[in-house]
Write a protein that holds these residues in place. Structure first.
Motif, PDB file in Angstrom:
ATOM      1  N   SER A  50      16.507  -3.240 -41.218  1.00 17.37           N
ATOM      2  CA  SER A  50      16.682  -4.642 -40.823  1.00 17.37           C
ATOM      3  C   SER A  50      16.641  -5.636 -41.981  1.00 17.37           C
ATOM      4  O   SER A  50      17.022  -6.790 -41.808  1.00 17.37           O
ATOM      5  CB  SER A  50      15.614  -5.023 -39.798  1.00 17.37           C
ATOM      6  OG  SER A  50      14.321  -4.899 -40.359  1.00 17.37           O
ATOM      7  N   GLU A  53      19.914  -7.613 -42.872  1.00 10.62           N
ATOM      8  CA  GLU A  53      20.260  -8.605 -41.859  1.00 10.62           C
ATOM      9  C   GLU A  53      19.359  -9.840 -41.972  1.00 10.62           C
ATOM     10  O   GLU A  53      19.828 -10.972 -41.876  1.00 10.62           O
ATOM     11  CB  GLU A  53      20.146  -7.977 -40.467  1.00 10.62           C
ATOM     12  CG  GLU A  53      20.728  -8.816 -39.377  1.00 10.62           C
ATOM     13  CD  GLU A  53      20.770  -8.110 -38.035  1.00 10.62           C
ATOM     14  OE1 GLU A  53      21.093  -8.787 -37.049  1.00 10.62           O
ATOM     15  OE2 GLU A  53      20.472  -6.903 -37.954  1.00 10.62           O
ATOM     16  N   LEU A  54      18.070  -9.620 -42.169  1.00  6.74           N
ATOM     17  CA  LEU A  54      17.138 -10.739 -42.341  1.00  6.74           C
ATOM     18  C   LEU A  54      17.505 -11.571 -43.571  1.00  6.74           C
ATOM     19  O   LEU A  54      17.545 -12.794 -43.517  1.00  6.74           O
ATOM     20  CB  LEU A  54      15.705 -10.221 -42.452  1.00  6.74           C
ATOM     21  CG  LEU A  54      15.059  -9.819 -41.135  1.00  6.74           C
ATOM     22  CD1 LEU A  54      13.913  -8.842 -41.370  1.00  6.74           C
ATOM     23  CD2 LEU A  54      14.579 -11.048 -40.391  1.00  6.74           C
ATOM     24  N   GLU A  56      20.435 -11.755 -45.189  1.00  7.69           N
ATOM     25  CA  GLU A  56      21.729 -12.426 -45.016  1.00  7.69           C
ATOM     26  C   GLU A  56      21.622 -13.660 -44.126  1.00  7.69           C
ATOM     27  O   GLU A  56      22.377 -14.616 -44.286  1.00  7.69           O
ATOM     28  CB  GLU A  56      22.763 -11.455 -44.451  1.00  7.69           C
ATOM     29  CG  GLU A  56      23.222 -10.437 -45.478  1.00  7.69           C
ATOM     30  CD  GLU A  56      24.144  -9.376 -44.901  1.00  7.69           C
ATOM     31  OE1 GLU A  56      24.375  -9.357 -43.657  1.00  7.69           O
ATOM     32  OE2 GLU A  56      24.620  -8.545 -45.692  1.00  7.69           O
ATOM     33  N   ALA A  57      20.662 -13.659 -43.207  1.00  2.33           N
ATOM     34  CA  ALA A  57      20.462 -14.803 -42.307  1.00  2.33           C
ATOM     35  C   ALA A  57      19.575 -15.881 -42.940  1.00  2.33           C
ATOM     36  O   ALA A  57      19.326 -16.910 -42.333  1.00  2.33           O
ATOM     37  CB  ALA A  57      19.862 -14.333 -40.997  1.00  2.33           C
ATOM     38  N   GLY A  58      19.078 -15.622 -44.156  1.00  4.41           N
ATOM     39  CA  GLY A  58      18.260 -16.623 -44.845  1.00  4.41           C
ATOM     40  C   GLY A  58      16.777 -16.338 -44.853  1.00  4.41           C
ATOM     41  O   GLY A  58      15.995 -17.150 -45.342  1.00  4.41           O
ATOM     42  N   PRO A  79      14.600 -16.606 -39.961  1.00  7.31           N
ATOM     43  CA  PRO A  79      15.757 -17.421 -40.336  1.00  7.31           C
ATOM     44  C   PRO A  79      15.753 -18.765 -39.602  1.00  7.31           C
ATOM     45  O   PRO A  79      15.433 -18.839 -38.411  1.00  7.31           O
ATOM     46  CB  PRO A  79      16.951 -16.552 -39.927  1.00  7.31           C
ATOM     47  CG  PRO A  79      16.415 -15.153 -40.008  1.00  7.31           C
ATOM     48  CD  PRO A  79      14.987 -15.268 -39.526  1.00  7.31           C
ATOM     49  N   ALA A  82      16.874 -19.780 -35.859  1.00  6.07           N
ATOM     50  CA  ALA A  82      16.090 -19.272 -34.727  1.00  6.07           C
ATOM     51  C   ALA A  82      15.093 -20.298 -34.210  1.00  6.07           C
ATOM     52  O   ALA A  82      14.731 -20.258 -33.027  1.00  6.07           O
ATOM     53  CB  ALA A  82      15.362 -17.989 -35.134  1.00  6.07           C
ATOM     54  N   GLU A  88      18.272 -16.860 -30.173  1.00  4.80           N
ATOM     55  CA  GLU A  88      18.257 -16.357 -31.547  1.00  4.80           C
ATOM     56  C   GLU A  88      16.845 -15.886 -31.925  1.00  4.80           C
ATOM     57  O   GLU A  88      16.678 -14.844 -32.551  1.00  4.80           O
ATOM     58  CB  GLU A  88      18.756 -17.455 -32.503  1.00  4.80           C
ATOM     59  CG  GLU A  88      18.958 -17.012 -33.911  1.00  4.80           C
ATOM     60  CD  GLU A  88      20.158 -16.096 -34.120  1.00  4.80           C
ATOM     61  OE1 GLU A  88      20.276 -15.549 -35.224  1.00  4.80           O
ATOM     62  OE2 GLU A  88      20.961 -15.890 -33.196  1.00  4.80           O
ATOM     63  N   ARG A  91      16.209 -12.557 -30.429  1.00  7.22           N
ATOM     64  CA  ARG A  91      16.892 -11.490 -31.167  1.00  7.22           C
ATOM     65  C   ARG A  91      16.070 -11.047 -32.374  1.00  7.22           C
ATOM     66  O   ARG A  91      15.885  -9.850 -32.608  1.00  7.22           O
ATOM     67  CB  ARG A  91      18.269 -11.979 -31.620  1.00  7.22           C
ATOM     68  CG  ARG A  91      19.096 -10.919 -32.316  1.00  7.22           C
ATOM     69  CD  ARG A  91      20.502 -11.428 -32.570  1.00  7.22           C
ATOM     70  NE  ARG A  91      20.615 -12.227 -33.758  1.00  7.22           N
ATOM     71  CZ  ARG A  91      20.748 -11.723 -34.985  1.00  7.22           C
ATOM     72  NH1 ARG A  91      20.759 -10.426 -35.178  1.00  7.22           N
ATOM     73  NH2 ARG A  91      20.882 -12.520 -36.016  1.00  7.22           N
ATOM     74  N   TRP A  92      15.526 -12.000 -33.141  1.00  7.46           N
ATOM     75  CA  TRP A  92      14.732 -11.648 -34.329  1.00  7.46           C
ATOM     76  C   TRP A  92      13.417 -10.990 -33.941  1.00  7.46           C
ATOM     77  O   TRP A  92      12.947 -10.081 -34.618  1.00  7.46           O
ATOM     78  CB  TRP A  92      14.504 -12.880 -35.207  1.00  7.46           C
ATOM     79  CG  TRP A  92      15.771 -13.352 -35.834  1.00  7.46           C
ATOM     80  CD1 TRP A  92      16.422 -14.530 -35.604  1.00  7.46           C
ATOM     81  CD2 TRP A  92      16.575 -12.644 -36.792  1.00  7.46           C
ATOM     82  NE1 TRP A  92      17.568 -14.591 -36.341  1.00  7.46           N
ATOM     83  CE2 TRP A  92      17.682 -13.446 -37.087  1.00  7.46           C
ATOM     84  CE3 TRP A  92      16.462 -11.411 -37.417  1.00  7.46           C
ATOM     85  CZ2 TRP A  92      18.673 -13.064 -37.995  1.00  7.46           C
ATOM     86  CZ3 TRP A  92      17.447 -11.024 -38.323  1.00  7.46           C
ATOM     87  CH2 TRP A  92      18.533 -11.839 -38.598  1.00  7.46           C
TER      88      TRP A  92
END
Length: 105
Positions: A50, A53-54, A56-58, A79, A82, A88, A91-92
């Motif tokens: 993960s 993905e974390l 890339e989302a900031g 991120p 969220a 959102e 999802r995290w």
């Protein structure tokens, strides 16, 4: 962050337990730690699956200074998008729980 706000953040999973630890709080679901509260910031469990993905989302990986060099911990900031979008955030939170379950294997 107070416990009621933390519980609300994680409500899509179900009831979480919050325990004091190391000057912060550990956040548990079904006995598995999936997040920390450190200095008022919530940090979600991440892993090799993960982390990209974390990032890339900031999200930022939590590090601390240990014996002259930074030590990376398996926790990431949430991120920004969220915070204003409950779907959102959910999802995290689910992603963090997945990383927490993989870490217990």
């Amino acid at each position: 962050m107070d416990n009621a706000a933390i519980e609300e953040m994680f409500e899509t999973l179900g009831p979480v337990k919050i325990r004091r630890m190391f000057g912060g709080k550990g956040i548990y679901f079904n006995g598995t730690i999936l997040a920390l509260e450190v200095n008022g910031e919530i940090l979600l469990k991440g892993d090799a699956e993960s982390a990209r993905e974390l990032e890339e989302a900031g999200g930022r990986q939590w590090t601390y200074e240990g014996k002259g060099k930074p030590v990376k911990m398996p926790y990431w900031s949430i991120p920004e998008p969220a915070w204003d979008d409950p779907d959102e955030m959910a999802r995290w939170v689910r992603l963090a729980y997945g990383a927490a379950l993989r870490a217990t294997k």
